[in-house]
Write a protein that holds these residues in place. Structure first.
Motif, PDB file in Angstrom:
ATOM      1  N   TYR A 150      -3.082   6.593   2.889  1.00 58.96           N
ATOM      2  CA  TYR A 150      -2.772   5.382   2.304  1.00 58.96           C
ATOM      3  C   TYR A 150      -0.868   5.886   2.002  1.00 58.96           C
ATOM      4  O   TYR A 150      -1.041   7.069   1.391  1.00 58.96           O
ATOM      5  N   ARG A 173      -8.275   2.865  -3.048  1.00 59.35           N
ATOM      6  CA  ARG A 173      -7.573   1.076  -2.817  1.00 59.35           C
ATOM      7  C   ARG A 173      -7.326   0.690  -3.932  1.00 59.35           C
ATOM      8  O   ARG A 173      -7.026  -0.551  -4.039  1.00 59.35           O
ATOM      9  N   ARG A 174      -8.407   0.824  -5.193  1.00 57.94           N
ATOM     10  CA  ARG A 174      -8.233  -0.220  -6.061  1.00 57.94           C
ATOM     11  C   ARG A 174      -7.386  -0.189  -7.171  1.00 57.94           C
ATOM     12  O   ARG A 174      -6.722  -0.826  -7.708  1.00 57.94           O
ATOM     13  N   GLU A 201     -11.770   7.806  -2.479  1.00 53.04           N
ATOM     14  CA  GLU A 201     -10.608   6.733  -1.529  1.00 53.04           C
ATOM     15  C   GLU A 201     -11.081   5.465  -2.124  1.00 53.04           C
ATOM     16  O   GLU A 201      -9.977   4.685  -1.891  1.00 53.04           O
ATOM     17  N   ARG A 202     -12.330   5.094  -2.681  1.00 50.33           N
ATOM     18  CA  ARG A 202     -12.404   3.966  -3.432  1.00 50.33           C
ATOM     19  C   ARG A 202     -11.530   3.622  -4.533  1.00 50.33           C
ATOM     20  O   ARG A 202     -10.521   2.819  -4.307  1.00 50.33           O
ATOM     21  N   ARG A 252      -2.609   0.862   0.796  1.00 53.69           N
ATOM     22  CA  ARG A 252      -2.958   0.254   1.511  1.00 53.69           C
ATOM     23  C   ARG A 252      -3.183   1.887   2.767  1.00 53.69           C
ATOM     24  O   ARG A 252      -2.424   1.873   2.949  1.00 53.69           O
ATOM     25  N   LEU A 253      -4.371   1.555   3.418  1.00 58.66           N
ATOM     26  CA  LEU A 253      -4.496   1.763   4.551  1.00 58.66           C
ATOM     27  C   LEU A 253      -3.430   2.002   5.510  1.00 58.66           C
ATOM     28  O   LEU A 253      -3.323   1.116   6.188  1.00 58.66           O
TER      29      LEU A 253
END
Length: 240
Positions: free
Chosen positions: A99, A223-224, A219-220, A228-229
């Motif tokens: 990310y 993302r929060r 990972e969650r 971005r991946l």
């Protein structure tokens, strides 16, 4: 491989070579940090083709240090490097999501108390509480890597989690994130992510990167926090 991914690969390879015994074999930057440590591996820096001669030299380095021949690369390089890897008996052994975060767009400052740590051994001991038994040796190595900034989050005045930050060529690498088991679910990881993003921006970085196990709670949280991946980190180990 586009310039953005190449910048990330170069930064990861350069950072990987800090501390321990370092050697370069074509595009591979290898490092050995001590017996049996998972840090003992090489990074492909995205700069050139990988040849059989490079792999033979890397394998000799690995054998001399009694470590498995393990290397990491970002997925856009895989089509080019897969033929020599396959010919030398390497197999895909691990995948992480990579990310990135544009540091022109920062999340809110952390609400928890996050402090810089000036005691690497104390930081490593706390970090190992989150990572679990057997992790303290590697976390001590991480804590003493040159140029590493160490952070601790506190809940109700008590240490609750750790994280690390390293800057290389404008890229801020976030790693070493760990939460003490009885402090999970209180926003510790979110606070440590925000604190390091703000610190990296203050120190002049333009981009932050972090790796995550697919589908994990980490990972969650990543993302929060606005990451971005971007690509995958592929790990290959010689099995033949």
């Amino acid at each position: 491989m586009n310039d953005f991914i190449r910048q990330l690969a170069r930064a990861e390879a350069a950072a990987h070579g800090r501390g321990g015994t370092r050697a370069e074999f074509g595009p591979l930057v290898a490092a050995h940090h001590g017996p049996g440590l998972p840090l003992n591996s090489a990074w492909h820096d995205g700069s050139a083709s990988l040849t059989e001669a490079d792999l033979l030299d890397f394998e000799a380095f690995s054998a001399a240090h009694d470590m498995p021949a393990t290397l990491h690369l970002l997925s856009p390089a895989v089509n080019e490097v897969l033929p020599p890897l396959t010919a030398r008996g390497y197999a895909l052994t691990y995948v992480l999501h990579a990310y990135t975060h544009d540091l022109r767009d920062l999340p809110p400052a952390p609400t928890l108390d996050v402090r810089r740590s000036d005691d690497p051994d104390d930081w490593a001991a706390l970090s190992a509480q989150g990572f679990g038994p057997g992790s303290e040796a590697v976390m001590r190595v991480v804590a003493h890597l040159p140029g590493t900034g160490l952070y601790q989050a506190h809940v109700d005045g008590q240490p609750a989690g750790t994280a690390a930050l390293g800057l290389t060529a404008g890229v801020a690498a976030l790693f070493g994130t760990s939460t003490v088991p009885d402090r999970r679910g209180l926003g510790v990881q979110t606070a440590l992510l925000a604190a390091r993003l703000h610190a990296a921006h203050t120190q002049g970085a333009a981009l932050a990167s972090v790796f995550a196990t697919p589908g994990s709670a980490s990972e969650r949280n990543i993302r929060r926090a606005g990451f971005r991946l971007t690509t995958l980190r592929l790990t290959f180990t010689r099995t033949g």
